[in-house]
Design an enzyme around this catalytic site. Sequence first.
Site, short mmCIF file in Angstrom:
data_model
loop_
_atom_site.label_atom_id
_atom_site.label_comp_id
_atom_site.label_asym_id
_atom_site.label_seq_id
_atom_site.Cartn_x
_atom_site.Cartn_y
_atom_site.Cartn_z
N GLY A 367 0.83 -1.27 0.00
CA GLY A 367 -0.12 -0.02 0.07
C GLY A 367 0.80 1.31 0.00
O GLY A 367 2.10 1.11 0.08
N PRO A 368 0.37 2.33 -0.23
CA PRO A 368 1.10 3.82 -0.38
C PRO A 368 1.62 4.21 1.03
O PRO A 368 1.20 3.60 2.09
CB PRO A 368 -0.17 4.74 -0.79
CG PRO A 368 -1.35 4.19 -0.30
CD PRO A 368 -1.16 2.48 -0.66
N PRO A 369 2.71 4.99 0.97
CA PRO A 369 3.20 5.21 2.48
C PRO A 369 2.15 5.85 3.51
O PRO A 369 1.10 6.62 2.91
CB PRO A 369 4.24 6.80 2.25
CG PRO A 369 4.39 6.13 0.47
CD PRO A 369 3.11 5.71 -0.23
N GLY A 370 2.14 5.65 4.77
CA GLY A 370 1.42 6.31 5.72
C GLY A 370 0.04 5.27 5.90
O GLY A 370 -0.86 6.10 6.64
N VAL A 371 0.02 4.30 5.40
CA VAL A 371 -1.31 3.74 5.61
C VAL A 371 -1.47 2.76 6.97
O VAL A 371 -2.53 2.21 7.11
CB VAL A 371 -1.82 2.91 4.33
CG1 VAL A 371 -2.18 4.03 3.42
CG2 VAL A 371 -1.01 1.93 4.02
N LYS A 373 1.29 0.25 7.52
CA LYS A 373 1.64 -1.18 7.38
C LYS A 373 2.72 -1.66 8.32
O LYS A 373 2.62 -2.67 8.86
CB LYS A 373 2.47 -1.25 5.82
CG LYS A 373 1.74 -0.86 4.60
CD LYS A 373 2.41 -1.03 3.47
CE LYS A 373 3.61 -0.03 3.25
NZ LYS A 373 2.82 1.22 3.38
N THR A 374 3.59 -0.66 8.74
CA THR A 374 4.53 -1.07 9.73
C THR A 374 3.90 -0.97 11.31
O THR A 374 4.06 -2.22 11.96
CB THR A 374 5.66 -0.09 9.70
OG1 THR A 374 6.25 0.00 8.72
CG2 THR A 374 6.78 -0.55 11.16
N SER A 690 -4.29 3.00 -18.96
CA SER A 690 -5.67 3.45 -18.35
C SER A 690 -6.11 4.96 -19.02
O SER A 690 -7.02 5.24 -18.67
CB SER A 690 -5.67 3.28 -16.95
OG SER A 690 -4.79 3.99 -16.38
N LYS A 733 -8.20 5.32 -7.41
CA LYS A 733 -8.74 6.20 -8.54
C LYS A 733 -10.04 6.96 -8.06
O LYS A 733 -10.18 8.21 -8.21
CB LYS A 733 -8.83 5.60 -9.76
CG LYS A 733 -7.54 5.13 -10.21
CD LYS A 733 -7.70 4.43 -11.78
CE LYS A 733 -6.35 4.06 -12.40
NZ LYS A 733 -6.47 3.44 -13.53
#
Length: 796
Positions: A367-371, A373-374, A690, A733
Amino acid sequence: MEERSPGIERESSVAQFSEGGLILIPVRNLVLFPGTVMPLSVGRPESRAAAQEAIRREKPVGVLLQTDPAIDKPTENDLYRVGTVAEILRFITAPDGSHNLILRGLRRFRLKRLIPGFPFLMGDVEELAEAVVLTPDIEARMHLLRTRMQEAIQLMPNVPPEIAGGLETITSPTALADFISSLLDIRPDEKQKLLETLDVKQRLDQVLAVLEQRLQVLRISKEIGEKTQESLSAQQREHILREQLRQIQKELGGGEERSAEFEELREAIERAGMPEDVLEHSRKELRRLERMPEGAAEYAMLRTYLDWLAELPWAKLSEERIDIAEARRILDEDHYDLAKVKQRILEYLAVRKLNPSGKGPILCFVGPPGVGKTSLGQSIARATGRQFARISLGGLHDEAEIRGHRRTYIGALPGNIIQAIRKAGTRNPVLMLDEIDKLGVGFHGDPSSALLEVLDPEQNRSFRDNYLGVPFDLSQVMFIATANVQDSIPAPLLDRMEILSLPGYTEDEKLEIAKRYLINRQLRENGLTAEQCSITDDALRRVIRNYTREAGCRNLEREIGAICRRVAMRIAEGVIEKARIDVADLAEILGPSRYENEVAARTSVPGVATGLAWTPTGGDILFVEAARVPGNGRLILTGHLGDVMKESAQAALSLVKARATELGIDPAVFEKSDIHIHVPAGAIPKDGPSAGITMFVSLASLLTGKNVRNDVAMTGEISLRGLVLPIGGVKEKVLAAVRAGIHTVLLPERNKKDLEDVPEDVRKQVEFVWLHDVDDAMRAALSEPPARETQVAASG
């Protein structure tokens, strides 16, 4: 006396018993053989009376073995039938009151019956005479029996030397068999069986068989004893040498300190719980270190190596506790939403609880940074009671960072895996491999290939670090990986992991995350309390919309931190005691808005369409601008486009040319003009199929003179037949469209199934138009659509 004739030996007849029969003495665990002398302790009153009566009458006694030694007053059924007539040589009364007899066995007898009426046992017996023919078979057995007995005597401890000499003087086969039987260390019932065997040849064979068995036992016992003695001698020798070495070192100076240091290291190695082969290797290296001068170049390297071996948690395991309800509470406490990801983690923990020895999958959060994960990995560690360790793989390009350097290199150390295990202090931590998609490849090897062994449950039981040089078991480690982009993960690594996608958050989700986690954390870090600083929901929404544009919440937390710092400064200066931050205060603290709604401005002229793009940091809007300039029909592409996007532009132009008449476009325009397609933000590389539908709508808008609606964004791949093909990243999106203020989103019809990934509150804010072909896009996107009704499907 014995009466001999050539080749024949016959024992003399039994002396006439008294008319009353033979006095009997029952014994518990003793068998007396004819021709042998044996002491006998007499404890029962009946046995003492029998012995005293035999001495008074000057008569022999019969010694019979009891079938059960526990019986104190045996009857006729409790005695074996065959015994030995014995002569009482002495009757001794010890100072402690005990009575003992010295008996000499004379000959065998068989008990017929007991005679009642006596204060002791009296039996009616018959003599068992034995006739022996000295055949070569018997003489050969006698020779073999002597030889084997001589060998046994050498192996027996505490055997008088006269025994060996006495064997050679015995010429009677019956006497030889009885003498050796009395010396054998076998059970009383086995000796009784030999006593009852009357056939001399058969008796010799039985004695030989028993003697061979005892010889085997004696040989093995001797071999074990010699090995034990050798081991003790080696240990004593090593102890003496160590003591001498200690004294020499003491004379040279510093010996006591060094010996204490070595002893401490030796104890640490023994306590570490290493496997046997690793322990033996460590002992060998320690002995080498002890013999090495302290100034040797290799001394420090070897000492560091042994410290690493001793400090690794070879046998230390954290006590794993898996409570699904508690794990759910911890995940909900640490993270907002992420329902599907939490569900999969709880399923993973449930399977681990029911099958602790199973080989579970390697989870990879993408996933993108800051969601979060860590922090999800930290929550899993907290929920299972395991230690948590993290390895950052971003930018690693050397295989030795995973496997370690060989000890021959100066400053060599184990790889990051072993270092993390040592830091965690247990052999079963939660080990997070962060940014696994950013592994590099250099001339020192491919670190992703080294990770294959680490993440394979079939191989990591014996992971071999180059520095350690011995296998280490990683099978108990719970590996969790994180990545921003799945496509960048090497395929062999991807095959070993299960992907869990963490898309970006909506505005409402960010608002809740800020209220539940971010504000409280920033208040603590800046020394404030909730009473001293509060931020309104409207202010938070303004920060989310106008000051951050991201999939995660990292920049949002930074902006909240900036607000808290400003309040903390004012409180520290004594200007205010508390503050309530509203929308009007943001410009002074954070400055002017960084992002604004530019969709309306960009779509005010024909030829500009709004597309939707996927990026590693989440979704984003993408503008496609088309212009017509005098020329000869060339297609000009700018904006740092990739090959796939260039091909999409070519396909869009060809499709517009094919439908020129249908769209009301003069075909001569294409021959007299060049078409220029530009995608702004040219410094950012862009690629992917796309944007095909966006380019087609942009060209159609340019050439028909119709504006594209400023509240519409679109995404989809096109074919030369005019079909709109499915794409990926629908949720990201759509979220990007909502952040940009878009109210209508055009999606390929075949992407309807992906709508369930979009949060329900977002689906309510957006109108979805499902595109089968480019005609559907034209009707929905252009400001002057044809009279036909647009195919619009509201979200459900």
